[in-house]
Design an enzyme around this catalytic site. Structure first.
Site, mmCIF file in Angstrom:
data_model
loop_
_atom_site.group_PDB
_atom_site.id
_atom_site.type_symbol
_atom_site.label_atom_id
_atom_site.label_comp_id
_atom_site.label_asym_id
_atom_site.label_seq_id
_atom_site.Cartn_x
_atom_site.Cartn_y
_atom_site.Cartn_z
ATOM 1 N N ASP A 61 1.103 -1.595 -0.454
ATOM 2 C CA ASP A 61 -0.230 0.126 0.296
ATOM 3 C C ASP A 61 0.591 1.446 -0.506
ATOM 4 O O ASP A 61 1.354 1.329 0.234
ATOM 5 C CB ASP A 61 -0.844 -0.095 1.054
ATOM 6 C CG ASP A 61 -0.246 -0.176 2.461
ATOM 7 O OD1 ASP A 61 0.376 -0.956 2.796
ATOM 8 O OD2 ASP A 61 -0.208 0.689 3.616
ATOM 9 N N GLU A 62 0.438 2.117 0.153
ATOM 10 C CA GLU A 62 1.169 3.535 -0.224
ATOM 11 C C GLU A 62 2.768 3.722 -0.307
ATOM 12 O O GLU A 62 3.288 4.160 0.460
ATOM 13 C CB GLU A 62 0.995 3.611 0.998
ATOM 14 C CG GLU A 62 -0.693 4.181 1.735
ATOM 15 C CD GLU A 62 -0.632 4.200 2.779
ATOM 16 O OE1 GLU A 62 -1.460 5.206 3.474
ATOM 17 O OE2 GLU A 62 0.173 4.677 4.237
#
Lengths: 691, 691
Positions: A331-332
């Site tokens: 993620d991210e």
């Protein structure tokens, strides 16, 4: 860590005090006298039929094990030993030994011990039958038997002449195969004893996946002997040795819990890159990242050396974590270097990768080869779901049920986490009603099967070993019921009724969620005399992660020692006061009991103020909350006036209601990192006053 | 375990409640405003001179180390790291790291790191000077510096604009070289985390000997690889691995604490003999002994094989425990077999050993050879002191100061334990005034040097991991002061004043003495709503070991889960109420403040009764205390009437006083394993009423 789901402002609520003892206890006492079966189970079993009579617990258990694994099943035997001890302690029975002969018959029949490495397909079903003459447990594997023993413990009840087990017949099976709790042990490290007691709590409520978030920008917590610099340079000395991790895996297995490790890549990787900057996409860190939030550092997905490294690393980890799943985060990762490093840009052109998403999909696909070689499955957060991703990846959804549904429609298995973020500091009832797979979901039967279950997420920006338990428990018990019990089990009031005995049970397991707040208050006030402070603290709760982060500008070096760290989300009183207000409002002119109670409760807050203010004079940290304390008298006056108007049936003067609602709005504004938990109840009172 | 010193019935006392907040807090608030230096140190240093002004704590510490060990002294560096973190947490300061620059100057000068194996002659002195511009610590060795850092932590105080360190100059050295705490981990096992937090607490109050009682009739807790059956058959699976023991030794050394292990012989040895019956004197056990008290089993002192065994065993233990002292117990060995086993009788005749004492002396002398070969010294309980015992044995005296004096006159070194038995459940003030070497002792200066110090003893018949802390702390902090500070430090009231902040400090170290009681009450009542129960529990305290043992006929299998396990000895309120009564009695007709307070306190007890009684209906274990609860109204009436007579200056009617004293006598009778802790204060009130 995934960015949090949007935090819809939640109604704050209120707390309880001694006056409510009366009502609760009279009911309980009567129940005990007439020996009505009280169903305190959490999670609720799929089927329960009360029987007739009860089994008196006058001696500890004479255990008989039958089935194929009777002789040498050490896991089952130790589970029985633990359960037996807990019941002995709960009932004051002496342990069996010289001079103490056990006589309460406990028969277990287990078909087989269960898989050496527990899989997602482990058969967790069990039956439990209690009659006035004994106990029978039957299960396909140890794991079912372990669940049955936890149910047995929760069935122990007081009777007129001591403790009893009510006659009952239970046939139980989980609704979802994946019932997890994720703990971020990277932003702040949690010692092994914390992990162990958490596993004990998970077992008590039949969770079966411990998702161990082990790496972050702020720290690499898992020892690698192949790449020792990962912890030498990336952990501040706070990490788990391989021996400790193996101990946790064994401890979890003993309790029917799988351990899924998470190693974040390509983003959230500052700690990797501190140790091995040659893996970076261009920019390299000069220190472990102390700030929270999304970082720009990213692992370089274009070099073969990256995959050699990851292959060797995950290969080593596979010798420690036998589970069939490994989580790679994913993620991210904005990775600005990918948009400006000429070498990476050339690679993307060469491989026809249009943007960062495509490059990350390429990265995931290559890492997936290693994971497949290790005969494992990949798990990743929502972001890994990009076009072209192989189907053998489980998507953990932090973005919400829609993302989960979208994944299922595309053919991906999924685990829902969005509604189970504990750092939002929401009440248990809110989490409880969020279903991973509501019957209304727009999915075909085959697609529904792809929803494996759910996972509670405990992120650690603001966690310490002292506060973690009160953030996880008892709310996680309510969510565990959502994952285990039939969808139809949805009575929030009954959930809260059962949450209290479970909370006490969790405390007996060594969890500190009920006691850590008082310890913090004593430290803040520098005295044992915290009755007044406790009264006011019980009317407060922590603000959400985001609110605290923005208000305090926290980072990893911030001391987590403020008032907010000594109050807890959703104390049992909150819901109880809601019930009181609800009942009062049904007959305000005649219900003097609830009116008296509510008046007394607000008075107890104002009475405590002078004492707490004096303590604030001598405790700069305690003085944090002074702005909140100063708001209490006005709010208590709102309550008293509302109750008076409602009880007399009088109309409020013109403008009164607007003025009161203005006060409540004022009290909702951010301050002191804590919020009142009674404002919603108060709002209901004011709103009910006739204009 | 030595038989306990005679338990003189102690005056029970009473507890506090919210009313006292007012007085305490006003004083503190004023102190903070005018920034008067408040001496909260425990133990008190040998010399302290307050300076002018203070050092504001606005940033964490810029540490500079000088001296011969500056570069590579990891022990010192980790002690500084721990102390720094604790002060940061106590004051809300961020830890140093990226973006956080420390500026508070902390200079340490340590001549040398100290001995690799800390000896009894370690130089523990230090000086500590705080000025408005910085902190200077100087010590001969790390151990002195470690003590200085603990003092520094205790000096942190609130100021008008945040936290400060007051300017002060301290020159400190311990009075005794041997300042110990013994914990019996054999009758009930204590997990490693308990031992570690206890060592943290010991370091906080400058104790320097952890005496680890590792073997008993009820369990052999130390792993031997040479004789693995010792734990395989003698421990119920509850024992310390060698790796764990080494970890504890290192953990203790890091805190300036020696570890003296105790292996009981020839008595208290059922667990040895379960594993190796060939060592027995005739009778051999068929199970681990569950009963407490003195056992008849004894190691056979007449066979060479016994000494070969002990030699190999102690040789192995010496590789784990490097300390120069090893404790062989030696107490309570009636050994009836020695009086009837023909072979042993023949041996005694042959060696001209007249009785059991002589045979035990022979045994000790032979074991001493092994201990000497290992370059160690022997420690034993009083009983080892028999005619002919070599002088190189340290006598630990559980029989009393007279036994210690007798030993010193005979030329033996000694450590006093008799007045420091925590399981007598006596108030801290009683232990505090017992001096190991009062100036009045009938000893020559050379004989006085033989008194090495004292040791607190925590026996484990009725201990669990949950209750141990509240039995040890904070009382042990007061005793630690007795062992460290000058004999002239004897103000009991001031000790109690300082005991509260130390108690809070100990809690921040992870000790659970303040929170475990509430946890127990919640479990007993099966609810979080324990305000009423807490009120009554605060008026109760555990009866002594002996009283409980006789009343409940406890053994190792007894569940330690009663009301007695959730109340604690000598809560801070007890002494505070004594002060209130004392003050009231100096001017009973005009002191309305104390009268009101005392009246309110007794009223709070009676008000709590109906709620607690309802909880007892649903909790058979809680109902334990029902007989005590039933006594409260009559006792509260005694208090109210006494206060009324005293306030009005009226004489009591004829017979009134006798009747009241009769009620008090009734309330002192054993019941429910707990006793009221306010009876002595109440007795003083009644006695003061004019006839």
């Amino acid at each position: 860590m995934p960015h949090r789901p949007s935090t819809t402002p939640r109604p704050p609520h209120t707390t309880w005090k001694h006056a409510l003892w009366v009502g609760v206890m009279i009911v309980s006492a009567q129940s005990a006298r007439t020996q009505v079966f009280v169903n305190n189970l959490m999670p609720q079993p799929s089927s329960l039929t009360p029987g007739s009579g009860s089994l008196a617990l006058t001696s500890t258990f004479a255990v008989q094990i039958a089935g194929s694994s009777a002789e040498n099943d050490t896991r089952l035997r130790s589970a029985i030993e633990r359960a037996t001890r807990r019941i002995e302690m709960a009932t004051g029975l002496p342990h069996a030994g010289t001079g103490v002969t056990p006589t309460t018959p406990l028969h277990l029949h287990v078909d087989r011990p269960g898989e050496e490495v527990q899989t997602i397909d482990e058969d967790e079903t069990y039956t439990l039958k209690i009659t006035p003459t004994g106990i029978d447990i039957a299960a396909k594997t140890d794991v079912g038997a372990i669940h049955a023993l936890e149910t047995l413990i929760q069935l122990v009840q007081p009777g007129p002449q001591g403790y009893i087990l009510p006659a009952v017949s239970i046939d139980d099976a989980p609704r979802f195969r994946w019932r997890g709790l994720m703990i971020d042990c990277a932003r702040h490290f949690e010692p092994i004893p914390v992990i162990k007691r958490t596993l004990d709590g998970m077992a008590a409520v039949k969770l079966n996946v411990f998702h161990w978030h082990l790496t972050e920008d702020q720290g690499f917590r898992m020892q690698s002997l192949v790449f020792p610099k990962l912890t030498a340079l990336g952990s501040d000395g706070l990490f788990y040795t391989q021996a400790e991790a193996r101990e946790i895996v064994a401890y979890a297995r003993d309790r029917g819990i799988r351990v899924v490790p998470e190693f974040e890549m390509p983003g959230h990787s500052t700690a990797w890159l501190m140790a091995y900057p040659e893996l970076a996409s261009g920019t390299t860190p000069t220190s472990i990242r102390r700030e929270f939030g999304v970082s720009d550092y990213a692992i370089d997905p274009t070099r073969d050396e990256t995959y050699t490294f990851i292959d060797r690393f995950l290969g080593e980890m596979a010798t420690i974590f036998p589970d069939a799943y490994v989580h790679i985060g994913g993620d991210e990762s904005p990775a600005p270097d990918w948009k400006k490093n000429p070498r990476i840009l050339a690679f993307m052109r060469q491989h026809d990768l249009k943007n960062n998403d495509a490059l990350q999909a390429y990265f995931n696909t290559r890492v997936l080869k290693t994971i497949a070689r290790l005969h494992k499955h990949m798990v990743g957060w929502d972001e890994v779901l990009t076009p072209g991703l192989p189907k053998d990846v489980v998507i953990q959804s932090w973005r919400g049920g829609d993302a989960l549904t979208k994944g299922a429609k595309l053919g991906y298995e999924g685990v829902l986490s969005a509604p189970y973020y504990l750092d939002g500091m929401k009440p248990a009832g809110v989490h409880y009603l969020a279903d991973p797979l509501p019957s209304t979901a727009d999915l075909t039967p085959d697609q529904r099967k792809l929803v494996l279950g759910g996972e509670v997420c405990m992120w650690a920006e603001h966690l310490s070993a002292r506060t973690i338990d009160s953030r996880i428990w008892p709310r996680t018990a309510a969510i565990a019921e959502r994952f285990w019990s039939p969808e139809s089990v949805q009575d929030v009031d009954d959930m809260y009724r059962r949450l209290e005995p479970i909370s006490i049970e969790l405390e007996t397991l060594g969890l500190t969620h009920l006691e850590s707040g008082d310890a913090g208050l004593r430290e803040l006030a520098a005295t044992e005399d915290i009755e007044a402070l406790r009264t006011i603290a019980a009317a407060l709760e922590p603000v959400s992660f985001g609110e605290r982060y923005h208000a305090q500008r926290t980072n990893q070096l911030t001391a987590l020692d403020r008032v907010v760290d000594s109050v807890r989300p959703d104390p049992p009183s909150r819901h109880f006061i809601e019930l009181r207000v609800k009942r009062f409002l049904t007959s305000p002119t005649t219900d003097t009991q609830d009116r008296t109670y509510l008046d007394a409760w607000f008075t107890s807050l104002t009475t405590a103020i002078p004492i707490v203010e004096r303590q604030m004079h001598t405790s700069p940290r305690l003085a944090d909350a002074s702005t909140r304390v100063a708001q209490i008298p006005a709010l208590a006056a709102v309550a008293h006036q509302s109750l008076t108007f409602l009880a007399s049936g009088q109309h409020a003067p013109t403008g009164w209601k607007t003025a009161q609602l203005q006060k409540l709005a004022e009290a909702k504004k951010p301050s002191a990192l804590v919020r009142f938990n009674f404002l919603e109840a108060l709002n209901q009172l004011v709103a009910a006053v006739p204009d």
